[in-house]
Design a protein around this motif. Structure first.
Motif, short mmCIF file in Angstrom:
data_model
loop_
_atom_site.label_atom_id
_atom_site.label_comp_id
_atom_site.label_asym_id
_atom_site.label_seq_id
_atom_site.Cartn_x
_atom_site.Cartn_y
_atom_site.Cartn_z
N ILE B 61 41.15 28.62 37.32
CA ILE B 61 42.29 29.51 37.54
C ILE B 61 42.60 29.54 39.03
N ARG B 62 43.82 29.91 39.34
CA ARG B 62 44.20 30.01 40.75
C ARG B 62 43.66 31.30 41.33
N THR B 64 45.26 33.44 43.02
CA THR B 64 46.19 34.54 42.81
C THR B 64 45.97 35.20 41.45
N GLU B 65 45.48 34.42 40.49
CA GLU B 65 45.19 35.00 39.18
C GLU B 65 43.82 35.66 39.17
N ARG B 67 42.52 37.21 41.41
CA ARG B 67 42.63 38.49 42.11
C ARG B 67 42.76 39.66 41.12
N HIS B 68 43.23 39.34 39.91
CA HIS B 68 43.45 40.41 38.93
C HIS B 68 42.22 40.70 38.09
#
Lengths: 834, 73
Positions: B61-62, B64-65, B67-68
Motif C-alpha cells: 500500500i502507499r 498515504t493510505e 496513514r489511515h
C-alpha cells in the motif's frame, strides 16, 4: 435433476486458483467475452453432470461484494440478476481466514453456496490441517477440498454441485451483528411491507447493504420500491442512532464483525504448524523487490520481453509472411481479372481489403508472443512486483505502477504496437490513471511508425542517423509523461482515483498449457474485434482515395497511351510467325497470364515442382506460354516487345493512380489542410500521406512511395529528395515529431473505445493527439526557421524543452497529494485546538 | 501510532482505521481490522509503496493510505 440446463457461478478472491478450478471443470470448452457494457472479462464454459449440461460462469475475482469497484458490482449483479443455481466459492485453503470473508458475504446473499477449499497441496506442504467436517457444520454448507493444479477433486466438486442443485436447505446461516441487530430488524420490517422486493431480493442482505451505505443498493431500492424515500429516511436514522449507540460507524462495525467471525471459524477449524517458515516467495522478494537489485531485475526482464516479443517476433512475422502472401495471391487469382488501366471495382476493392487485413495479420506472431509473455508475467506473480517498484515514479505523472506494461508494449523504445498496449491497461485498478495510460500509449513508437522514421532519417539526417534515431526513440517518453500529468490534472481530474492496495501473491511457476491457453484466448478476441473492423474501415478508405475518379478527358488520354503501345506490339506480331494467331484482344490476357505464372511460382524452389507448374501453364495456352517464357525465335522477339507494353502499362497505371489520388476526396482534404499545416512545413502531398496513415501507420511510407512514383529503381528516400527540392532537415524533423504524436490508428482507436468504454474518450484521444502533433510540429518548424537553426540543432533544443517540461510536471503535486496535505493540517489543528 | 511511521522490520497490531468511504472499505476488505497482526516487510526501491505482511499474506500500500491505519505494539 433431469435433462435441463444448470447455471453455476464460480466466485472467489484473487489468487485463490479460481482459473485452475475453472479449467479443471470445463476443460477446453470455454468462451471469453466481456460483460455487457463493461470491460471486465467474462469467461464461460460448459461441462456435463450425467445428462445435465452445466454452464459455468467465472465471476471476476473480488475480495468482497461491495459496490466500490467495477469487478465487485459485476459479480454482485450477476448473483442477484441471473440467479445461478449454485455458486462455487473457491478459497485458498492455505489462507482460509481471509477467504472466508467472501464466503460469508455470499451466504448472506442467500445464494446456494459450495465452499471449495482449493490448494490443499499447499496446505499439506505447509503442515496445516483443516477440519472439513467441522467447517461444514459451522457454516452449514458443503465443503469440498481440491488440488486443482494436480487435477484432483473434479468429481467431488461435480457431485456437490449436483446434490446442492437438487436441494438447497435455504437460509440457515446468519452472522450475528450484535448491537446492530435491532436496527437490521427495524429496516427489514419496513422492507418486507413491499411484496415485490421481498420476492426478488434477500431482505436481510438488502437491509445490511442499506445500512452499509451502499450506493448501488440505494439505487436499486429507488428503482424497485414504491416508497423508497421512506426507507432511506429510516435507514439514515438507523445509521445515526447506531453510530451514537456503538460509537462506531456502521460500515466499520459490519466489516469488523465479519472479520471477527472469520477469525473465530478459522481458529475452530484450522491447525497451524508451530513455527511459520519463511516461504520461498518471501526469500525471492528480498532480491526481486530490493532497493538496488529490484530495478536492475526489472530492466532485465523488460529487455528480455522486448527482445523476445519484438525482435524475435519480427523475425517470426517475416517467416510467416508467405502465408499472408499466399492469401493475397489466392485473392488475386480468384477475383475478376485486372484491366489494362483500371481494374474492375470488385477486384480493386477485394484486393484492397485483403491487403489491409493481411497487413494487420502480419503482426499476429508478435501478438501471440506478447500475449504469452504477459500471461507468464501474470501467472508468475511478477506483475504486482513491477507495479510496486515503479509506482512512485509513475504516480508523479498521474499514472500507476501498472502503467509500465502498456507503455512497454506500445513501444517505449522503438517497435511496439499500441493495440496490445491499450489492451493491457485493463489491469489498472485506478480509473484516472488507467485513462491517462490509454491516452498516452498511442504516443509510443509503434512498429508501423518506424518505416517513415527510417525514410526521413535516411534522406535528411543520414550523417547523424544514430543520434536522430536515439532522439526520436526517447523523446516520445518525455513528451508522453508531461502530457499524462497534464491530462490527469485537467480533463481526467473528475475521474475516480482508487487507492493503491495490492496483494503480492506468492510466486508460481506458470504452466505451458495455461500460458498458451491464455494467449490463445486473447488472440482470438483480438482477431474477432480487429479484423472485422479493419476490413470495414478499409472499404471506407478505399472510397476516399479512389473517388470521385478521373475525368473523361484524362481517361481518354490514358486509353490513347494504351492503344499506341498495343499497336506497336501488333506490328511486331504481324512480322512474326504468330501473325493471325495473336490478336489485339490477346495482349492483356497475355500479360495477366505472365503475372499469374509468376505468382504461381512464388516461393517455389523445387525444380520438379517448377517444371510441373510450367507444364500446366503451357498446356493451358501454348501461344501465351511461348511469348511469356521466350520459347523459340519468335517468342524471344515478341517477349521483348511485350515487355515494352508492360512498361507502358505500369507507367499508365501509376500515373493514373497518382492522379486519381490527387483528385480524390482524401487528396482534396490534403489540399484543404495546407493553410493549417504550412506552419509545420507540410505540403499537400505530405498531408495526403499523413491522412492515409490513419487507417494504419504503415500507409504513410507506402503512400509517399506512390505519390513520388517509386518504380523499384529508386528508393523512397531518393525520390522524395528529388521530388521535394525545397525540403530541409527541419521539415523532416517536424514530420517525424508529428508522426510520433500521431493520433491512434483505426484499430487502436477501436481498442481505446473498447477499453475506455466510451466513444467520447476515443474521439478525445484522436482529437488531442492531432492538435498536439500539429502544435509540436509547427513549434519545431516555425521556431527553428525563425531562429535560423538547422534540423539537428532544433532537435536537441526540443529535446531539452521536453526534459524540462517533464521535470516541471513532476514537481506539480497531484490532486491526491493536495488533499492529503489539507487533511494532515486539519488533524494537527484539531489536536492543537483540543 | 500510524502505520506509515513504522520502519521496515517492525511488527505491530492494528487498532483502528481512520478512513471511510471507498478507501476504508477497501482496506477492511483486504483484511485490515482491529487485532490484525501487521509486519512491515520492506519499502519499494523509491520508498513509496510499502509491503506489509498481514494475516498470512503480503499487501503493498502507499504511505498515504497507510496513514489511515492506527496501530499499536
Amino acid at each position: 435433476m433431469g435433462a435441463k440446463n444448470l447455471l453455476v457461478a464460480l466466485a472467489g478472491q484473487p489468487n485463490c486458483g479460481k482459473s485452475t478450478v475453472f479449467n479443471l471443470l470445463t476443460g477446453a470448452r470455454q468462451h471469453v467475452a466481456n460483460y455487457p457494457g463493461v470491460t471486465v472479462e467474462k469467461k464461460t464454459g460448459a461441462f456435463n453432470i450425467d445428462d445435465t449440461r452445466v454452464e459455468l460462469v467465472d465471476l471476476p475475482g473480488t475480495y468482497s461484494l461491495t459496490s466500490y469497484s467495477l469487478e465487485e458490482r459485476v459479480a454482485r449483479d450477476f448473483l442477484l440478476g441471473d440467479n445461478p443455481s449454485v455458486v462455487v466459492d473457491v478459497a485458498d485453503g492455505s489462507n482460509l481466514k481471509r477467504n472466508l470473508y467472501l464466503t460469508l458475504q455470499l451466504m448472506e446473499m442467500e445464494v446456494p453456496t459450495i465452499l471449495n477449499l482449493n490448494m490443499m497441496d499447499v496446505v499439506e506442504r505447509r503442515g496445516q490441517k483443516i477440519d472439513i467436517d467441522k467447517l461444514e457444520e459451522v457454516l452449514g454448507i458443503p465443503v469440498v477440498p481440491t488440488k486443482a493444479k494436480k487435477g484432483e477433486g473434479k468429481e467431488a466438486l461435480k457431485e456437490a454441485v449436483k446434490r446442492l442443485a437438487n436441494r438447497w436447505p435455504g437460509d440457515s446461516f446468519k452472522i450475528d451483528y450484535g448491537k446492530m441487530e435491532p436496527f437490521i430488524a427495524e429496516l427489514e420490517d419496513l422492507l418486507r411491507q413491499d411484496p415485490v422486493l421481498t420476492v426478488q431480493y434477500p431482505v436481510r442482505w438488502f437491509a445490511i447493504k442499506l445500512l452499509e451505505n451502499d450506493i448501488e443498493a440505494a439505487e436499486l431500492l429507488r428503482r424497485t420500491h414504491p416508497d423508497a424515500e421512506k426507507v432511506l429516511a429510516l435507514n439514515a436514522s438507523c445509521r445515526e442512532r447506531f453510530q451514537q449507540d456503538a460509537g462506531n460507524a456502521v460500515e466499520r462495525h459490519i466489516a469488523f464483525t465479519r472479520h471477527g467471525l472469520c477469525a473465530k471459524i478459522a481458529r475452530q477449524t484450522v491447525t497451524l504448524p508451530e513455527t511459520r517458515k519463511r516461504s520461498l516467495s518471501d526469500r525471492a522478494d528480498k532480491y526481486v523487490c530490493n532497493r538496488f537489485l529490484g530495478p536492475v531485475i526489472l530492466i532485465a526482464i523488460l529487455m528480455v520481453l522486448y527482445q523476445v516479443a519484438i525482435v524475435f517476433g519480427n523475425w517470426l512475422a517475416l517467416q510467416a509472411w508467405p502465408i499472408w502472401g499466399a492469401i493475397e495471391n489466392f485473392a488475386a487469382e480468384v477475383l475478376p481479372a485486372a484491366g489494362f488501366v483500371d481494374d474492375p471495382l470488385l477486384r480493386a476493392l477485394g484486393l484492397w481489403v485483403v491487403k489491409s487485413t493481411t497487413a494487420i495479420l502480419n503482426y499476429l506472431p508478435i501478438f501471440f508472443l506478447l500475449f504469452s509473455l504477459i500471461a507468464i508475467l501474470e501467472d508468475s506473480g511478477y506483475m504486482p512486483r513491477m507495479a510496486f517498484i515503479l509506482d512512485r515514479l509513475f504516480r508523479r505523472f498521474g499514472l500507476h505502477g501498472q502503467s509500465t506494461l502498456p507503455m512497454i508494449l506500445g513501444g517505449v523504445y522503438v517497435g511496439g504496437c499500441a493495440i496490445p498496449g491499450v489492451m493491457a491497461t485493463k489491469a489498472i485498478p485506478d480509473e484516472r490513471a488507467r485513462l491517462a495510460t490509454i491516452m498516452i500509449v498511442p504516443m509510443m513508437n509503434c512498429l508501423a511508425k518506424v518505416p517513415l522514421y527510417l525514410i526521413l532519417i535516411g534522406a535528411y539526417f543520414a550523417d547523424v542517423g544514430g543520434f536522430a534515431m536515439f532522439f526520436i526513440a526517447t523523446v516520445t517518453l518525455f513528451m508522453a509523461l508531461p502530457v499524462a500529468k497534464l491530462l490527469s490534472l485537467t480533463v481526467l481530474k473528475k475521474q475516480p482515483s482508487a487507492p493503491f492496495i495490492m496483494e503480492m501473491p506468492p510466486y508460481h511457476i506458470p504452466t505451458m498449457g495455461g500460458t498458451v491457453r491464455r494467449a490463445g484466448e486473447r488472440i482470438w478476441l483480438f482477431l474477432k474485434k480487429i479484423v472485422t473492423v479493419v476490413a470495414a474501415v478499409a472499404v471506407v478508405v478505399f472510397v476516399l482515395i479512389n473517388y470521385p475518379g478521373l475525368p473523361e478527358s484524362r481517361q481518354a488520354h490514358y486509353a490513347e497511351m494504351q492503344s499506341a503501345a498495343v499497336k506497336s506490339f501488333m506490328k511486331d506480331v504481324n512480322k512474326s510467325g504468330y501473325k493471325g494467331e495473336i490478336s489485339q484482344g490477346d495482349v492483356l490476357p497475355m500479360i495477366l497470364f505472365g503475372e499469374s505464372l509468376k505468382r504461381a511460382k512464388q516461393g517455389v524452389t523445387d525444380k520438379e515442382k517448377s517444371a510441373a507448374i510450367n507444364a500446366k501453364f503451357e498446356a493451358d495456352n501454348p501461344t501465351y506460354y511461348a511469348v511469356v517464357k521466350r520459347v523459340g525465335k519468335d517468342g524471344k522477339k515478341l517477349n521483348r516487345s511485350l515487355k515494352k507494353v508492360i512498361k507502358v502499362r505500369k507507367q499508365v497505371r501509376r500515373e493514373a493512380r497518382a492522379e486519381r489520388f490527387e483528385t480524390s476526396f482524401l487528396g482534396t482534404m490534403g489540399r484543404a489542410l495546407e493553410p493549417v499545416t504550412q506552419w509545420a512545413g507540410f505540403n499537400w502531398r505530405i498531408n495526403i500521406a499523413l491522412l492515409s496513415a490513419f487507417a494504419a501507420k504503415e500507409n504513410s511510407a507506402a503512400t509517399l512511395g506512390s505519390i513520388y512514383g517509386i518504380d523499384g529503381e529508386q528508393t523512397v528516400q531518393d525520390s522524395m529528395k528529388a521530388g521535394e527540392t525545397g525540403f530541409t532537415s527541419l521539415h523532416a524533423l517536424a514530420l517525424m515529431l508529428f508522426m510520433a504524436l500521431y493520433p491512434p490508428c483505426v484499430p487502436t482507436s477501436i481498442m481505446v473505445r473498447h477499453q475506455s468504454n466510451s466513444t467520447k474518450w476515443m474521439l478525445f484521444s484522436i482529437g488531442y493527439q492531432t492538435l498536439l502533433g500539429l502544435f509540436v510540429a509547427s513549434l519545431v518548424f516555425t521556431g527553428g526557421t525563425v531562429l535560423g537553426l538547422t534540423g539537428f540543432q532544433t532537435m536537441w533544443a526540443f529535446y531539452g524543452l521536453c526534459v524540462a517540461a517533464t521535470l516541471i510536471m513532476a514537481m506539480i503535486p497531484t490532486p491526491e497529494e493536495k488533499e492529503e496535505t489539507t487533511v494532515a493540517t486539519n488533524i494537527t489543528c484539531k489536536e492543537n485546538c483540543s | 501510532m500510524r502505520l506509515d511511521e513504522l520502519k521496515p522490520g517492525t511488527a505491530c497490531v492494528m487498532s483502528d482505521i481512520t478512513a471511510d468511504g471507498a478507501l476504508g472499505q477497501r482496506l477492511m476488505d483486504l483484511g485490515f481490522y482491529p487485532g490484525a497482526e501487521i509486519e512491515i516487510v520492506r519499502n519499494a526501491p523509491l520508498v513509496d509503496p510499502v509491503e506489509v505482511h498481514l494475516d498470512g499474506y503480503h499487501v503493498s500500500i502507499r504511505h498515504t493510505e497507510a496513514r489511515h491505519i492506527e496501530v499499536e505494539f
